[in-house]
Design a protein around this motif. Structure first.
Motif, PDB file in Angstrom:
ATOM      1  N   ARG A  96       0.805  -1.229   0.000  1.00 57.04           N
ATOM      2  CA  ARG A  96       0.000   0.000   0.000  1.00 57.04           C
ATOM      3  C   ARG A  96       0.836   1.276   0.000  1.00 57.04           C
ATOM      4  NH1 ARG A  96      -0.441  -2.128   5.140  1.00 57.04           N
ATOM      5  NH2 ARG A  96       0.106  -0.737   6.884  1.00 57.04           N
ATOM      6  N   LYS A  97       2.100   1.184   0.381  1.00 59.97           N
ATOM      7  CA  LYS A  97       2.973   2.361   0.363  1.00 59.97           C
ATOM      8  C   LYS A  97       3.889   2.387  -0.871  1.00 59.97           C
ATOM      9  CE  LYS A  97       3.080   2.771   5.414  1.00 59.97           C
ATOM     10  NZ  LYS A  97       3.948   2.802   6.634  1.00 59.97           N
ATOM     11  N   SER A  98       3.708   1.440  -1.763  1.00 62.05           N
ATOM     12  CA  SER A  98       4.573   1.343  -2.945  1.00 62.05           C
ATOM     13  C   SER A  98       4.198   2.388  -3.990  1.00 62.05           C
ATOM     14  CB  SER A  98       4.486  -0.054  -3.555  1.00 62.05           C
ATOM     15  OG  SER A  98       4.944  -1.028  -2.639  1.00 62.05           O
ATOM     16  N   ALA A  99       5.160   2.698  -4.865  1.00 60.09           N
ATOM     17  CA  ALA A  99       4.995   3.784  -5.831  1.00 60.09           C
ATOM     18  C   ALA A  99       3.836   3.547  -6.802  1.00 60.09           C
ATOM     19  CB  ALA A  99       6.293   3.979  -6.609  1.00 60.09           C
ATOM     20  N   PHE A 105      -3.248  -1.116  -8.085  1.00 61.65           N
ATOM     21  CA  PHE A 105      -4.091  -1.980  -7.257  1.00 61.65           C
ATOM     22  C   PHE A 105      -5.554  -1.997  -7.696  1.00 61.65           C
ATOM     23  CE2 PHE A 105      -6.834  -2.914  -3.621  1.00 61.65           C
ATOM     24  CZ  PHE A 105      -6.396  -4.205  -3.339  1.00 61.65           C
ATOM     25  N   PRO A 106      -6.172  -0.872  -8.041  1.00 60.63           N
ATOM     26  CA  PRO A 106      -7.567  -0.954  -8.493  1.00 60.63           C
ATOM     27  C   PRO A 106      -7.756  -1.862  -9.709  1.00 60.63           C
ATOM     28  CG  PRO A 106      -6.984   1.311  -7.976  1.00 60.63           C
ATOM     29  CD  PRO A 106      -5.701   0.524  -7.958  1.00 60.63           C
ATOM     30  N   GLN A 202      12.317  -2.077  -4.096  1.00 59.97           N
ATOM     31  CA  GLN A 202      11.420  -2.937  -3.333  1.00 59.97           C
ATOM     32  C   GLN A 202      11.539  -2.578  -1.854  1.00 59.97           C
ATOM     33  OE1 GLN A 202      12.818  -6.924  -3.982  1.00 59.97           O
ATOM     34  NE2 GLN A 202      11.327  -7.380  -5.574  1.00 59.97           N
ATOM     35  N   PRO A 203      10.464  -2.736  -1.099  1.00 63.03           N
ATOM     36  CA  PRO A 203      10.569  -2.563   0.344  1.00 63.03           C
ATOM     37  C   PRO A 203      11.157  -3.821   0.998  1.00 63.03           C
ATOM     38  CG  PRO A 203       8.333  -3.146  -0.239  1.00 63.03           C
ATOM     39  CD  PRO A 203       9.099  -3.012  -1.540  1.00 63.03           C
ATOM     40  N   PHE A 204      11.401  -3.762   2.275  1.00 64.34           N
ATOM     41  CA  PHE A 204      11.780  -4.922   3.081  1.00 64.34           C
ATOM     42  C   PHE A 204      13.145  -5.507   2.723  1.00 64.34           C
ATOM     43  CE2 PHE A 204       7.027  -5.407   2.362  1.00 64.34           C
ATOM     44  CZ  PHE A 204       6.672  -4.641   3.460  1.00 64.34           C
ATOM     45  N   GLY A 205      14.156  -4.656   2.668  1.00 63.49           N
ATOM     46  CA  GLY A 205      15.519  -5.175   2.552  1.00 63.49           C
ATOM     47  C   GLY A 205      16.010  -5.352   1.135  1.00 63.49           C
ATOM     48  N   ASN A 219       5.434  -1.942  -7.432  1.00 64.29           N
ATOM     49  CA  ASN A 219       6.601  -1.173  -7.014  1.00 64.29           C
ATOM     50  C   ASN A 219       7.045  -0.139  -8.045  1.00 64.29           C
ATOM     51  OD1 ASN A 219       7.424  -2.054  -4.345  1.00 64.29           O
ATOM     52  ND2 ASN A 219       7.843  -4.060  -5.273  1.00 64.29           N
ATOM     53  N   CYS A 220       6.821  -0.415  -9.310  1.00 66.29           N
ATOM     54  CA  CYS A 220       7.345   0.446 -10.380  1.00 66.29           C
ATOM     55  C   CYS A 220       6.270   1.197 -11.142  1.00 66.29           C
ATOM     56  CB  CYS A 220       8.160  -0.392 -11.374  1.00 66.29           C
ATOM     57  SG  CYS A 220       9.547  -1.260 -10.637  1.00 66.29           S
ATOM     58  N   GLY A 221       5.019   0.814 -10.984  1.00 66.30           N
ATOM     59  CA  GLY A 221       3.961   1.393 -11.793  1.00 66.30           C
ATOM     60  C   GLY A 221       3.932   0.783 -13.180  1.00 66.30           C
TER      61      GLY A 221
END
Length: 233
Positions: A96-99, A105-106, A202-205, A219-221
């Protein structure tokens, strides 16, 4: 005209490299008549991985447990929306916080919203939605409509012959069981995919490659994912 074909099972939301093959092909033969593989590390037809704070995790299409030997095109989707709600919740929790969230998502949610009785139909619907986002046009034909009779290499050659393809674009993972002489005898050229996975935010490391295309899109759109694909062509 040379027809280059890709042959692959109708997997769910496969990784970026799967779609990269379509940039170099004219036709996708959907291998839907072969046995559905379930319960092993090779079970990709009804699931793929996304990234979470706890590491990679399966995003899974709910199915009715099939009998042994059931072909992919007869596997049924599980009734109800429980598995859909779980998938969407998992995506919300981790992306939900990704670019690309607001844009992508919709559209993913809408793809989940259409109901199908068969897994292959749902997966192809999902594939068509992703191809539309990526602006890739790829004609498809299901192997089950071609009355195939062969096995392994002979099956691939038979399918290619029935659609008039003279070149087969294959992933590198098939090298171990490929018998080039079978294709040469049939006048079919084998072309191997050369795909180096690009790194993107990417999130999380640390970056984790070979996840579902949904990871890339979120993540990239959409435009960013298209750019990544064409950079790998």
């Amino acid at each position: 005209m040379t027809i280059t074909a890709v042959i692959h099972q109708p997997d769910f939301a496969s990784y970026l490299g799967f779609f990269q093959r379509f940039l170099n092909a004219n036709l996708y033969i959907v291998l839907d008549h072969v046995q559905f593989v379930h319960g092993t590390s090779k079970s990709w037809t009804h699931r793929d991985k996304i990234k979470t704070a706890q590491g990679d995790r399966w995003l899974t299409v709910g199915i009715r447990k099939p009998r042994l030997g059931t072909p992919i095109n007869e596997v049924e989707v599980a009734p109800g929306t429980g598995w859909i709600d779980q998938n969407l919740s998992l995506l919300r929790e981790n992306y939900r916080k990704s670019a690309g969230w607001d844009e992508v998502f919709p559209r993913i949610e809408a793809l989940y919203g259409k109901r199908f009785e068969l897994l292959a139909d749902f997966n192809m619907h999902f594939l068509e939605g992703i191809l539309e986002m990526l602006e890739i046009t790829m004609p498809t034909v299901r192997s089950s409509t071609l009355s195939p009779e062969g096995h392994k290499n002979e099956l691939l050659v038979e399918l290619l012959g029935k659609v008039g393809a003279t070149r087969y674009l294959s992933g590198l993972g098939a090298r171990d069981y490929m018998r080039p002489e079978v294709f040469e005898t049939a006048g079919i050229e084998i072309e191997w995919q050369h795909f180096v996975h690009p790194v993107y935010p990417q999130p999380f490391g640390e970056f984790m490659p070979y996840l579902s295309i949904l990871d890339t899109l979120l993540n990239c759109g959409i435009a960013g994912t298209r750019d990544l694909l064409w950079s790998c062509k």
